[in-house]
Design an enzyme around this catalytic site. Sequence first.
Site, PDB file in Angstrom:
ATOM      1  N   ARG A   1     -13.065  -3.643  -7.322  1.00 23.84           N
ATOM      2  CA  ARG A   1     -12.703  -4.456  -6.159  1.00 23.84           C
ATOM      3  C   ARG A   1     -13.922  -4.723  -5.287  1.00 23.84           C
ATOM      4  NH1 ARG A   1      -8.565  -2.426  -1.450  1.00 23.84           N
ATOM      5  NH2 ARG A   1     -10.309  -1.001  -1.151  1.00 23.84           N
TER       6      ARG A   1
ATOM      7  N   TYR B   1     -10.848  -0.219  10.907  1.00 26.17           N
ATOM      8  CA  TYR B   1     -12.049   0.290  10.221  1.00 26.17           C
ATOM      9  C   TYR B   1     -12.424  -0.559   9.010  1.00 26.17           C
ATOM     10  CZ  TYR B   1      -8.470   2.842   7.477  1.00 26.17           C
ATOM     11  OH  TYR B   1      -7.379   3.180   6.734  1.00 26.17           O
ATOM     12  N   LYS B   2     -11.591  -1.549   8.679  1.00 28.43           N
ATOM     13  CA  LYS B   2     -11.911  -2.433   7.554  1.00 28.43           C
ATOM     14  C   LYS B   2     -12.707  -3.623   8.089  1.00 28.43           C
ATOM     15  CE  LYS B   2      -8.076  -0.626   4.877  1.00 28.43           C
ATOM     16  NZ  LYS B   2      -6.634  -0.634   4.678  1.00 28.43           N
TER      17      LYS B   2
ATOM     18  N   PHE C   1       0.854  -1.188   0.000  1.00 29.38           N
ATOM     19  CA  PHE C   1       0.000   0.000   0.000  1.00 29.38           C
ATOM     20  C   PHE C   1       0.893   1.243   0.000  1.00 29.38           C
ATOM     21  CE2 PHE C   1      -2.960   2.986   2.177  1.00 29.38           C
ATOM     22  CZ  PHE C   1      -4.039   2.859   1.318  1.00 29.38           C
TER      23      PHE C   1
ATOM     24  N   ASP D   1       1.998  -5.995   7.985  1.00 27.96           N
ATOM     25  CA  ASP D   1       0.813  -5.129   7.938  1.00 27.96           C
ATOM     26  C   ASP D   1      -0.397  -6.027   7.669  1.00 27.96           C
ATOM     27  OD1 ASP D   1      -1.282  -3.447   7.242  1.00 27.96           O
ATOM     28  OD2 ASP D   1       0.010  -1.984   6.242  1.00 27.96           O
TER      29      ASP D   1
END
Length: 410
Positions: free
Chosen positions: A369, A220-221, A124, A195
């Site tokens: 996605r 938050y995912k 990322f 990560d």
Amino acid sequence: MKRDDCVALDRSDPFKAHRGRFEIPEGMIYLDGNSLGVLPKGVAERVAETVAKEWGQSLITSWNAHGWFKMPLAVGDKIAALVGAPKSSVVAGDTISVNLFKLLAAALKMRPKRRVILSDTGNFPSDLYVAQGLRDLLGNGYQLRTVAPEDVAGAIDESVAVAMITEVDYRTARRHDMKALTALAHAKGAPIIWDLAHSAGALAIDLDGANADFAVGCTYKYLNGGPGAPAFLYVRPDLQDKALPGLTGWWGHARPFDFDPMLELAPGIVRMQCGTQPMLSMAALDAALDVWADVGMREVTKKAHALCSLFIELAEARCGKFGVKAAGPRNMAERGSHVSLHCPEGYAVMQALIANKVIGDFRAPDMIRFGFTPLYTSFADVWDAADVLARILETQSWNRPEFLARKAVT
Ligand SMILES: *Cc1c(COP(=O)(O)O)cnc(C)c1O
């Protein structure tokens, strides 16, 4: 697979009762829980109570009386149980980017003769930006070396001070082998930072079993902690008292309320904290984590992969003729819980999907996605999403100016 077969799978889904514990807007197929998880029931009430009673009435005493000061550690213990980490090895707070800075700095200090931060090109961008910022701050020959994801294993050598690896690729869903890569890094004397942004809450993770040195992750995912919810950070117990975080503040001091001008780092994971944490968000996250109390992560992984393989099969069968092809490995053991489809005019196609209440997102250059969140995504959702996608491509209903115009957040 027919839609009826999907409905039958939903009937035998071990998590069918969990779906009712989330607020899912009527008529919406939400496949973006890998970017912002839905609202678990009970969170709004908990936040309202924290505001009205704790902040409103108890005010400053809440830091003790309502456990605010220790909440990052209590929440960290709840997360630890979901990522295969022992108690007191995880603390909630800050963001992934900030936590990566702390851990990269700590890892570089552990290997003062080495100069290379190793990562992969699929990582990322924010992770890579943090490494570049720290590299430039330190100067002194530090460098960030990025290689293709499949070349990471071969690139770990004795020049590597730390490897910074995201387990599941945010675009392709490719999953690194945490145990094998960690062992390889250790064989070359390098610590490794994992990560877990796209794995925590989606897959069974075993930080302890893999002997991982450090980890960060997002809440938050897949953990449904809410927009901007505090991230988390893991340090293996034997490293905790040696780790020197690059950001040192009063929340990491051994006795913060002595207000001693001299820094003395607290023992344990506490030292990785920096400053005051957002208690309203922390309360939301604490309440959001309650849905995981009776969830087995192996079952979660199993369902994640069943949803992904069903979607790949349906999307390619019905949309392959429009140039749609799934990214990433076909072997589910090498995948996370989302599917990205290469799709010509992908941006506009995703806007058309969203207009039809199938919510996913777009990742440049050409990927649409879809995140599958095992606790609340159903097999019928997957079937319906593939069906809506096929109809949009067949009718070319994506080809409208309002779908082609780019927004700031994709
Ligand atoms: C979502 C995500 C982040 C987010 O970082 P923040 O600093 O918490 O905004 C970082 N890394 C990866 C791999 C991600 O998927």
